[in-house]
Every structure is written in C-alpha cells, then in structure tokens.
Design an enzyme around this catalytic site. Structure first.
Site, short mmCIF file in Angstrom:
data_model
loop_
_atom_site.label_atom_id
_atom_site.label_comp_id
_atom_site.label_asym_id
_atom_site.label_seq_id
_atom_site.Cartn_x
_atom_site.Cartn_y
_atom_site.Cartn_z
N ASN A 9 0.46 -0.81 -0.52
CA ASN A 9 -0.19 0.32 0.01
C ASN A 9 0.87 1.26 -0.20
O ASN A 9 1.45 1.16 1.56
CB ASN A 9 -1.46 -0.20 1.34
CG ASN A 9 -1.68 0.84 1.09
OD1 ASN A 9 -1.89 1.69 0.26
ND2 ASN A 9 -2.59 1.26 2.62
N LYS A 11 0.73 4.21 -0.26
CA LYS A 11 -0.38 5.48 0.31
C LYS A 11 -0.04 6.73 -0.36
O LYS A 11 -0.10 6.87 -1.59
CB LYS A 11 0.27 5.67 2.26
CG LYS A 11 -0.38 4.45 2.91
CD LYS A 11 0.35 4.23 4.01
CE LYS A 11 -0.19 3.00 4.37
NZ LYS A 11 -0.23 2.79 6.23
N HIS A 97 -9.51 0.60 4.77
CA HIS A 97 -8.68 1.24 5.45
C HIS A 97 -8.53 2.24 7.24
O HIS A 97 -9.89 2.93 6.62
CB HIS A 97 -7.13 1.69 4.26
CG HIS A 97 -6.37 1.53 5.05
ND1 HIS A 97 -5.24 2.29 5.54
CD2 HIS A 97 -4.85 0.89 4.89
CE1 HIS A 97 -4.21 2.03 6.34
NE2 HIS A 97 -3.69 1.06 5.69
N GLU A 99 -6.98 4.69 8.06
CA GLU A 99 -6.70 6.44 7.68
C GLU A 99 -7.70 6.57 7.28
O GLU A 99 -8.03 8.01 7.25
CB GLU A 99 -5.24 6.13 6.85
CG GLU A 99 -3.84 6.24 7.50
CD GLU A 99 -2.77 5.21 6.35
OE1 GLU A 99 -2.43 4.88 5.72
OE2 GLU A 99 -2.01 4.97 7.20
N GLU A 169 -5.61 -5.66 10.21
CA GLU A 169 -4.80 -4.26 10.69
C GLU A 169 -4.54 -3.88 11.95
O GLU A 169 -5.61 -2.90 12.16
CB GLU A 169 -5.04 -2.91 9.82
CG GLU A 169 -4.61 -3.81 8.33
CD GLU A 169 -3.60 -2.60 6.93
OE1 GLU A 169 -2.59 -3.03 6.22
OE2 GLU A 169 -4.02 -1.54 6.89
N GLY A 175 1.99 2.14 11.25
CA GLY A 175 3.22 3.50 10.90
C GLY A 175 3.85 3.58 12.43
O GLY A 175 4.02 5.21 12.08
N SER A 215 3.13 -2.28 10.19
CA SER A 215 4.40 -2.47 11.08
C SER A 215 5.42 -3.28 10.46
O SER A 215 5.66 -3.93 11.02
CB SER A 215 4.51 -2.02 12.01
OG SER A 215 4.74 -0.29 11.99
P1 PGA Z 1 2.63 0.21 7.72
O1 PGA Z 1 1.46 0.21 6.90
O2 PGA Z 1 2.93 -0.94 7.30
O3 PGA Z 1 3.14 1.39 7.11
O4 PGA Z 1 2.30 -0.41 8.93
C1 PGA Z 1 0.16 -0.77 6.63
C2 PGA Z 1 -0.53 -0.23 6.57
O5 PGA Z 1 -0.84 0.96 6.29
O6 PGA Z 1 -1.36 -0.89 5.26
#
Ligand code: PGA
Length: 257
Positions: A9, A11, A97, A99, A169, A175, A215
């Site tokens: 992803n 982003k 997601h 976010e 997740e 993140g 992460s």
């Molecule tokens: P990250 O993000 O690996 O940077 O923690 C994962 C995601 O949001 O899909």
C-alpha cells in the site's frame, strides 16, 4: 496460486517517475527470484495506476487502487470511481483502511457500499479491519472486529467472498513501528475465520486469504507469516523501496503454505 499474498500500500507516496522506477526495480528482482507461491500486488496512488500497469506488462505483479468512490459516477468533484480504476488497470482495491475510517470518517455503511460497488465492477477487494489501542486496552478487540466484519460485509453473498481478501490491521500497529506479536495477530486471524464461518457457512474462513498489516518489515515478516492463520501481509512503509519489499516477498516464499 494459493492464498499467499504480499500487497504493498503505497499510500500518498510516489510521483509517476518514482512509481515507474519502483516497479521496474521490483519487476527486475522478481525476474531473478520469481515468487511462485506468493501473489504480489502493488497499490499506487490513482495518478500512477495506469503508468504502473503499463510498466508491469508481462509480469505477474498485480495492481490495486487504494480507494474508490461510493457512487458509480456523477457530480462528485475529486472522486474516482470503481470503473475508472478498473479501466486504468487496477484489479484490486483496498477498502476500509483505518486511515480512511479515521481521517475521512468512513463508517461501516459507506464501506459496505464501496465493497458492493467494487464487487459489482469486478474489482477484488482487500478489506481492512482492526481495533485501536484504546479498544484493545478495554478488551474490545473481538467486538470491534466482529462489528466491522458484520456491517462492512452486510449483503455480500457467499459466492462473492472469493473476490474478497481480509486484512487484519490493528490501528495501533500502522506506521508506528509497533507490530502485533505473531501470537496476538494469530489469535485475531483465527477469530476472523471463525466469524466468517458463523456469518456464512462452516469452512468459509478456511478458504479465505487473511493478511496481516501494521509495521510489517523484513525483520518480522517471517515470524508473522509462519503463523498458521496468516496468509500474507499488507505492507505500508516497507513497500516503498524494492529491495525492502522484496525481502518480505522472499519471507513469504520461504514459509509459503
Ligand atoms: P505500515 O502500514 O506497514 O506502514 O504500518 C500498513 C498499512 O497501513 O496498510
């Protein structure tokens, strides 16, 4: 192809030239060291989908979008539809997601509309669920996951589940550099499969691909992916450099089920 999937992803990263450079490197690495057990998906920003798709001609790497509109089409300035991402070359789309739930206030009703619209337009869905830290601390993880799964997938038929990939997740791990321990993740993954059996029919959970995200990096990928109910990973930060992402793909190949 089995259930093992490593999806990146991107982003809000990568201009078009940067996107091309990243997939070129990834393609080259995968030509040298092919992934036979793992399906690799890259999810660039909308602006790069078409360019990335062109660049990936002749490769098995699939392309996904990070979002779609809840409407088919219309006067919705700034929105991008399922048909648009599909025609640009996306085969997958990430929906739910955290976010988007958090910054764009997407609730279960909206996510449900998007999932149905994606399926109608023949896009495969990477459906994300996960609890916040507060919810985990209050022992609400299972309630939250059950609620998200139930409402997000409301009205989705059993026959459509082959086009859905679930990604667990935990919001507190995205993140942040904090990863769920393999056993914490395994516990939720097993629970997700049980829920799918309850909401649909016995044996449904077993058939579906359930990814872990939050992460994931080369240092923890193998331990996470070797858990019995973790089929793959949705990777954010660690998918932005081809050599790092490749290490996660290699970990999946190594433990491939
Ligand atoms: P990250 O993000 O690996 O940077 O923690 C994962 C995601 O949001 O899909």
């Amino acid at each position: 192809m089995g259930k093992n999937i490593i999806a990146g992803n991107w982003k809000m990263y990568k201009t078009n030239p940067q996107a091309v450079s990243l997939v070129r490197q990834l393609k080259r690495r995968l030509e040298k060291k092919p992934a036979n057990k793992t399906m690799v998906i890259v999810c660039p920003p909308f602006t790069a989908i078409s360019r990335v798709k062109d660049e990936l001609k002749g490769s098995k790497i699939a392309v996904g979008a990070q979002n779609i509109s809840w409407e088919e089409e219309g006067a919705y300035t700034g929105q991008v539809s399922a048909q648009m991402v599909k025609s640009a070359g996306a085969k997958y789309v990430i929906i739910g997601h955290s976010e988007r739930r958090r910054y764009f206030k997407e609730d279960e009703k909206l996510i449900n509309r998007k999932i149905k619209l994606a399926l109608k337009n023949k896009l495969k869905v990477i459906h994300c669920v996960g609890e916040t830290l507060e919810e985990r601390k209050q022992n609400l993880t299972q309630d939250i996951i059950a609620n998200q799964l139930e409402w997000d997938l409301k009205g989705v038929k059993a026959s459509e589940l082959k086009n859905i990939i679930i990604a667990y997740e935990p919001v507190w791990a995205i993140g942040t550099g904090k990863t769920a321990t393999p056993s914490q993740a395994q516990e939720v993954h097993a629970f997700l499969r049980t829920l799918l059996d309850v909401f649909y029919t016995e044996g449904t959970g077993k058939k579906m691909s359930v990814l872990y995200g939050g992460s994931v990096k080369p240092a923890n990928a193998e331990r996470l992916l070797s858990q019995p109910d973790i089929d793959g990973a949705l990777v954010g930060g660690a998918c932005l450099a081809a050599n790092v992402f490749m290490k996660i793909i290699s970990a999946s190949e190594k433990v491939g089920k």
